[in-house]
Design an enzyme around this catalytic site. Structure first.
Site, PDB file in Angstrom:
ATOM      1  N   HIS A 101      37.047  46.386 116.294  1.00  0.00           N
ATOM      2  CA  HIS A 101      36.308  45.595 114.467  1.00  0.00           C
ATOM      3  C   HIS A 101      35.148  46.679 114.374  1.00  0.00           C
ATOM      4  O   HIS A 101      34.712  47.656 114.734  1.00  0.00           O
ATOM      5  CB  HIS A 101      35.393  44.924 115.322  1.00  0.00           C
ATOM      6  N   HIS A 103      31.785  47.796 111.914  1.00  0.00           N
ATOM      7  CA  HIS A 103      31.110  47.409 112.195  1.00  0.00           C
ATOM      8  C   HIS A 103      29.887  47.442 110.985  1.00  0.00           C
ATOM      9  O   HIS A 103      30.036  48.761 110.404  1.00  0.00           O
ATOM     10  CB  HIS A 103      29.740  47.365 113.050  1.00  0.00           C
TER      11      HIS A 103
END
Ligand code: 5GP
Length: 142
Positions: A101, A103
């Site tokens: 993921h 950010h």
């Protein structure tokens, strides 16, 4: 979905609620549940790959395209001055959810935050020979 789905797979499947702000066949993005700043967003491949190096090239391209599209949108939505974009790639780097993921953290003048240089430990004192060896190893793909 995998046999032992990650939190992010469950969000993508609609099993865990989230504020989804972007979705394609391969990528989703949603607001972080514990934001570091207003607009803190996570961009994920829909399928779970733990580390960046495991992402197929086309999925990596899709993730980065989403990051590029979303970053100015997010800054605009929260009236941010800038943003930090980063990946905790592996548990030693602080990765808690084993599903790649990115950010996107909006930043504001005077917000008290620090640049991405602040994430590592003490700076190493590397000799020219050590730097040459590291560069050679990276270039050779060892
Ligand atoms: P990591 O440390 O793995 O890079 O970051 C994981 C991020 O996922 C954290 O910023 C955390 O707040 C966020 N997070 C963890 N669980 C959930 C969740 O169930 N929903 C959402 N939207 N974010 C989550």
């Amino acid at each position: 979905m995998s046999d032992d789905p990650t939190i992010f797979e469950q969000i993508v499947a609609g099993e865990i609620p989230a504020r989804i702000v972007y979705e394609t066949d391969t990528v989703a993005a949603f607001l972080d549940a514990n934001p570091l700043a207003p607009g803190h967003t996570l961009v994920v491949p829909k399928d779970a790959y733990e580390r960046l190096g495991e992402l197929p090239d086309e999925i990596a391209a899709d993730v980065w395209a989403a990051v590029q599209e979303l970053t100015p949108r997010i800054e605009s939505a929260v009236d941010a001055d800038a943003s930090n974009v980063g990946v905790n790639n592996g548990s030693a780097a602080g990765q808690e959810v084993p599903h790649v993921h990115v950010h996107i953290v909006p930043r504001f003048e005077g917000d008290g935050g620090r640049p991405i240089h602040a994430v590592a430990g003490d700076r190493p004192d590397l000799s020219d020979d050590e730097l040459d060896d590291i560069a050679t190893a990276i270039e050779a793909g060892k």
